[in-house]
Scaffold this active site. Structure first.
Site, PDB file in Angstrom:
ATOM      1  N   SER A 159      69.323  18.644  32.183  1.00  0.00           N
ATOM      2  CA  SER A 159      67.967  18.395  32.733  1.00  0.00           C
ATOM      3  C   SER A 159      67.800  17.091  33.103  1.00  0.00           C
ATOM      4  CB  SER A 159      66.822  18.888  31.756  1.00  0.00           C
ATOM      5  OG  SER A 159      65.574  18.844  32.484  1.00  0.00           O
ATOM      6  N   THR A 160      67.051  16.155  32.417  1.00  0.00           N
ATOM      7  CA  THR A 160      66.596  14.877  32.525  1.00  0.00           C
ATOM      8  C   THR A 160      68.139  14.154  32.474  1.00  0.00           C
ATOM      9  OG1 THR A 160      64.314  15.296  31.825  1.00  0.00           O
ATOM     10  CG2 THR A 160      65.022  12.966  32.419  1.00  0.00           C
ATOM     11  N   HIS A 185      68.353  21.395  36.085  1.00  0.00           N
ATOM     12  CA  HIS A 185      66.935  21.423  36.580  1.00  0.00           C
ATOM     13  C   HIS A 185      66.665  20.251  37.617  1.00  0.00           C
ATOM     14  CE1 HIS A 185      65.908  22.736  32.057  1.00  0.00           C
ATOM     15  NE2 HIS A 185      66.509  23.741  32.934  1.00  0.00           N
ATOM     16  N   MET A 278      65.158  17.286  28.522  1.00  0.00           N
ATOM     17  CA  MET A 278      64.038  17.457  27.722  1.00  0.00           C
ATOM     18  C   MET A 278      63.649  18.983  27.541  1.00  0.00           C
ATOM     19  SD  MET A 278      61.324  16.046  26.786  1.00  0.00           S
ATOM     20  CE  MET A 278      60.862  14.367  27.546  1.00  0.00           C
ATOM     21  N   ASP A 281      65.498  24.747  26.698  1.00  0.00           N
ATOM     22  CA  ASP A 281      66.070  25.210  27.640  1.00  0.00           C
ATOM     23  C   ASP A 281      67.807  25.447  27.225  1.00  0.00           C
ATOM     24  OD1 ASP A 281      66.794  27.767  29.702  1.00  0.00           O
ATOM     25  OD2 ASP A 281      66.819  25.709  31.257  1.00  0.00           O
TER      26      ASP A 281
END
Length: 337
Positions: A159-160, A185, A278, A281
């Site tokens: 993600s991030t 993401h 973050m 998930d």
């Protein structure tokens, strides 16, 4: 102790600066401490107001946002979110050190603007917890690997900070690997651009996944930015199911959806990797992969932009080995060989 995230907005449009300032301060945890019209103005405002997060356009007078981020990071390592029109240039900004990006909305659509503001608020919250890591050139592995045939699929979730982490990891790996499936993401449209960029800049054949794709060696399949991706075992090999659906673990695409399918369909013939991001998930999914006998790797805290997803996976006892991003490729090859 600061109770709110202090934000500096950098954009040459007075109207758009006002929209951002008014919109993101709907969140009581966000305070816009200043706005700037160009990078030189932003530099002065950074010194004066000491913001926690900077939002920055790419197309600006005097200096574009990419060069601004590149020059800013060595002196003032502040998390920067790029707010720009849909363009591959956002990935250049990520290369320069930005931690995230959000596409500008359709100004004539109130719903589009509202969705944009909510997404930007989430990105600011994430960025406020991000670490700024030094940009280092990844080394390309050109040697072919001699692989034991046991491992058939590699699954990666991020993600991030994940776009740069994925790029770095792929550049560490040699040719000849099993097929790689990735959930990052990322907004729709940008996922296709990201796949095309990886295809050009790594030795893997990379594409945005389509429903029914058969997984091939030395190929990488990236989940579309608004669809889940699962893996299925068929008579012809492993194929992908790409479909729309509700958010799972807070996201669509969801790393958990992909990893759980790998656990069920591939079992101990898979390797799972969870990178910076973050939230949580992927934690349940990679723990399921490990229970089914898969090798599972998690990025360590020191090398993560945000140590959220790997931490959650580690706390669920879902990780075989934690490693820095720099060494992740070496550990993968150790298990593959």
């Amino acid at each position: 102790m600061r109770l709110s995230v202090r934000v500096l907005i950098v954009d040459d449009s007075a109207v758009f600066r006002k929209i951002l300032e008014k919109g993101i301060q709907v969140d009581s945890c966000i305070e816009v401490v200043a706005t700037a019209v160009d990078p030189f103005d932003a530099r002065d405002k950074i010194l004066e107001y000491e913001p926690d997060v900077v939002t920055c356009d790419i197309e600006m007078p005097k200096m574009n946002g990419i060069e601004f981020v590149r020059r800013l990071m060595p002196q003032y390592p502040i998390p920067v979110i790029v707010v720009s029109s849909i363009s591959e240039s956002v990935f250049d900004a990520m290369d320069a050190g930005a931690v995230g990006f959000v596409a500008k909305p359709n100004a004539t659509s109130p719903d589009s603007v509202q969705r944009f503001i909510l997404e930007l608020i989430n990105k600011i919250r994430e960025a406020s917890k991000a670490k700024i890591l030094p940009c280092e050139a990844a080394k390309v592995k050109k040697n072919s690997s001699k692989l034991i045939k046991k491992h058939e699929v590699i699954g990666i979730g991020a993600s991030t900070g994940g776009t740069e982490a994925i790029f770095s990891l792929l550049r560490q790996l040699p040719e000849g690997l099993p097929g790689i499936v990735i959930v990052q993401h990322i907004p729709p449209v940008f996922s296709k651009m990201f796949a095309e960029r990886l295809d050009k800049q790594t030795h893997f054949k990379v594409k945005e996944a389509d429903n029914g794709d058969l997984i091939e060696k030395n190929h990488v399949y990236l989940a579309p930015g608004d669809k889940h991706m699962q893996l299925r075992h068929t008579e012809k090999g492993y194929s992908l199911k790409v479909f729309s659906g509700e958010k799972v673990s807070g996201h669509c695409p969801s790393v958990d959806v992909l990893f759980e399918s790998i656990a069920n369909e591939v079992g101990d013939k898979a390797i799972g990797v969870i990178l910076t991001g973050m939230g949580y998930d992927g934690a349940k999914g990679i723990a399921m992969m490990k229970r089914k006998g898969a090798i599972t790797l998690g990025q360590d805290e020191k090398s993560c932009v945000v140590y959220g997803m790997p931490k959650a996976a580690f706390e669920l006892n879902g990780i075989t080995k934690q490693a820095s991003l720099e060494l992740m490729g070496s550990f993968m090859m150790r298990y593959l060989n």
